[in-house]
Enzyme design. Structure first.
Site, PDB file in Angstrom:
ATOM      1  N   LYS A   3      77.309 -55.056  -8.264  1.00  0.00           N
ATOM      2  CA  LYS A   3      78.001 -53.762  -8.370  1.00  0.00           C
ATOM      3  C   LYS A   3      77.154 -52.655  -7.743  1.00  0.00           C
ATOM      4  O   LYS A   3      75.962 -52.858  -7.453  1.00  0.00           O
ATOM      5  CB  LYS A   3      78.263 -53.454  -9.852  1.00  0.00           C
ATOM      6  N   ARG A  35      80.325 -49.540 -26.160  1.00  0.00           N
ATOM      7  CA  ARG A  35      80.829 -49.113 -24.846  1.00  0.00           C
ATOM      8  C   ARG A  35      82.104 -49.929 -24.618  1.00  0.00           C
ATOM      9  O   ARG A  35      83.070 -49.703 -25.334  1.00  0.00           O
ATOM     10  CB  ARG A  35      79.748 -49.352 -23.785  1.00  0.00           C
ATOM     11  N   TYR A  46      59.633 -25.258   0.116  1.00  0.00           N
ATOM     12  CA  TYR A  46      60.323 -24.210  -0.652  1.00  0.00           C
ATOM     13  C   TYR A  46      59.573 -23.823  -1.933  1.00  0.00           C
ATOM     14  O   TYR A  46      59.141 -24.699  -2.684  1.00  0.00           O
ATOM     15  CB  TYR A  46      61.712 -24.684  -1.086  1.00  0.00           C
ATOM     16  N   MET A  87      66.477 -31.042   0.869  1.00  0.00           N
ATOM     17  CA  MET A  87      67.668 -31.868   1.069  1.00  0.00           C
ATOM     18  C   MET A  87      67.400 -33.036   2.026  1.00  0.00           C
ATOM     19  O   MET A  87      67.872 -34.154   1.792  1.00  0.00           O
ATOM     20  CB  MET A  87      68.822 -31.016   1.601  1.00  0.00           C
TER      21      MET A  87
HETATM   22  C1  LIG Z   1      75.195 -54.118 -14.889  1.00  0.00           C
HETATM   23  C2  LIG Z   1      75.595 -55.194 -15.800  1.00  0.00           C
HETATM   24  C3  LIG Z   1      74.869 -56.397 -15.857  1.00  0.00           C
HETATM   25  C4  LIG Z   1      73.526 -56.585 -15.164  1.00  0.00           C
HETATM   26  O1  LIG Z   1      72.568 -55.884 -15.905  1.00  0.00           O
HETATM   27  P1  LIG Z   1      71.023 -55.849 -15.450  1.00  0.00           P
HETATM   28  O2  LIG Z   1      70.340 -55.107 -16.533  1.00  0.00           O
HETATM   29  O3  LIG Z   1      71.005 -55.121 -14.149  1.00  0.00           O
HETATM   30  O4  LIG Z   1      70.598 -57.260 -15.317  1.00  0.00           O
HETATM   31  C5  LIG Z   1      75.377 -57.429 -16.617  1.00  0.00           C
HETATM   32  N1  LIG Z   1      76.523 -57.274 -17.322  1.00  0.00           N
HETATM   33  C6  LIG Z   1      77.227 -56.124 -17.321  1.00  0.00           C
HETATM   34  C7  LIG Z   1      78.461 -56.010 -18.131  1.00  0.00           C
HETATM   35  C8  LIG Z   1      76.780 -55.037 -16.573  1.00  0.00           C
HETATM   36  O5  LIG Z   1      77.465 -53.888 -16.596  1.00  0.00           O
END
Ligand SMILES: *Cc1c(COP(=O)(O)O)cnc(C)c1O
Length: 376
Positions: A34, A132, A266, A314
């Site tokens: 992801k 969550r 800056y 930036m």
């Molecule tokens: C992001 C995520 C993972 C991976 O987690 P890491 O800590 O990066 O290994 C696994 N399961 C879910 C549901 C996640 O959102």
């Protein structure tokens, strides 16, 4: 010679997958790609994960899953974060497994399955304590019964039960044990209702490395595959046997001498104590360099470890190279393998009050990703 690049070592990535496989030898592996492969690039990391034997890929969004399918990925793929307006029918047609946390989401899956004629493959998520996603334990049995009725009607197949940890980055926290117990209870309750799916999965990177009782049939490591420690309590990448995958490099755009007392960047948050060589590095907060790395961000430049001098802007920041010499075009390493003075992403996280995850995922699209190793 580019102004800056993120060098991505696919051999290091394959090595990390092997380390994680050895940590959970009896489980299948879902490599989480992801957020653009945690900033490393979605498609190249997905291809490298498949080449290294990953049976599964995991993403949050439907759009990420569809991008993988458009790029030709045909393996098992789970997506778990959806809103009602998402392309439910498209992901079913694309053969994507879906994580489901609520009765309303079950109904959206069922509607899409009926429209497309595809039998949906779903993973029922129990909230074992994270607060969550996931079905609250009090609603679990009704949720499982609802899913089973749809399974009996041939609309969907329940292929997994899963959950996610809250504090796996601290393996000694008792909440980990409690979550494993609640997960077991949810699985037992589902079995009593006639639902006994092929896959049970709970472990992120930290749990893959440190909580064997959470491995079940499938583990879901993300951050550790990229060679970043899931948390200080688990150790450094080196102590975990992991190799950092991404090296962020910039090139000196301008080198000049400035007199003692000169203010840099800056707000003049930094002043030269003595006459010095200064270098402008063409990377800034629009590239994902945290602005609060001002006066604290570590870099490896002109042969040794140094600290950013003055404000991160930036598009650029400045280094005080003291009496050392440097030339325009010389490389500066912001973070990489942690060896010989090269900082780690974890070092950046520490001085900017965040975690290694954020340091790599925030890397901007202006920074080209360049791939080494693997089949490239
Ligand atoms: C992001 C995520 C993972 C991976 O987690 P890491 O800590 O990066 O290994 C696994 N399961 C879910 C549901 C996640 O959102």
């Amino acid at each position: 010679m580019t102004r800056a690049e993120a060098r991505i070592d696919l051999d290091a990535f394959a090595h990390n997958l092997e380390v994680l496989r050895r940590a959970a030898p009896n489980s299948q592996q879902m490599v989480v790609v992801k957020a653009d492969g945690y900033g490393h690039g979605l498609i190249p990391m997905a291809r490298a994960a498949r080449a290294a034997g990953a049976q599964w890929l995991g993403v949050a969004l439907f759009s990420e899953a569809l991008e993988l399918r458009a790029a030709g990925d045909t393996g098992r793929l789970l997506a778990w974060l959806a809103t009602p307006g998402d392309p439910w029918e498209q992901v079913l047609n694309a053969d994507v497994d879906l994580g489901v946390s609520s009765a309303s989401a079950l109904d959206r899956v069922a509607a899409a399955a009926r429209t497309t004629g595809q039998c949906a493959r779903i993973h029922l998520k129990i909230d074992t304590g994270l607060g969550r996603a996931g079905c609250p334990p009090g609603q679990w049995e009704a949720f499982v019964q609802h899913a089973k009725a749809l399974q009996d009607a041939g609309v969907l197949e329940i292929v997994g039960i899963w959950s996610h940890f809250t504090v796996a980055d601290d393996p000694r926290d008792p909440l980990n044990t409690i979550q494993v117990e609640r997960f077991g209870q949810a699985v037992e309750a589902a079995r009593a209702l006639g639902v006994d799916p092929e896959h049970l999965h709970l472990a992120n990177s930290a749990a893959t490395l440190a909580l064997p009782e959470a491995h079940f049939t499938l583990v879901r490591p993300g951050i550790a595959t990229y060679g970043i420690s899931p948390g200080e309590a688990l150790g450094t990448p080196a102590s975990l046997g992991l190799r950092p995958v991404l090296t962020l490099v910039g090139r000196m755009a301008l080198v000049k001498r400035l007199p003692a007392g000169s203010g840099l960047s800056y707000g003049h948050k930094y002043r030269l104590a003595e006459e010095a060589t200064t270098a402008v590095i063409p990377l800034g907060y629009s590239d994902g360099i945290p602005r609060n790395a001002t006066n604290v961000g570590p870099v490896f430049a002109a042969g040794r470890r140094r600290t950013i001098a003055g404000r991160v802007c930036m598009d650029q920041f400045v280094l005080d190279l003291g009496a050392d010499n440097a030339s325009e075009g010389d490389e500066v390493i912001l973070f990489g393998n942690g060896e010989g003075g090269v900082p780690l992403a974890e070092d950046w996280a520490e001085v900017t009050g965040t975690i290694g995850y954020e340091i790599v995922t925030r890397l901007g699209s202006r920074v080209p990703r360049v791939y080494y190793g693997g089949d490239t």
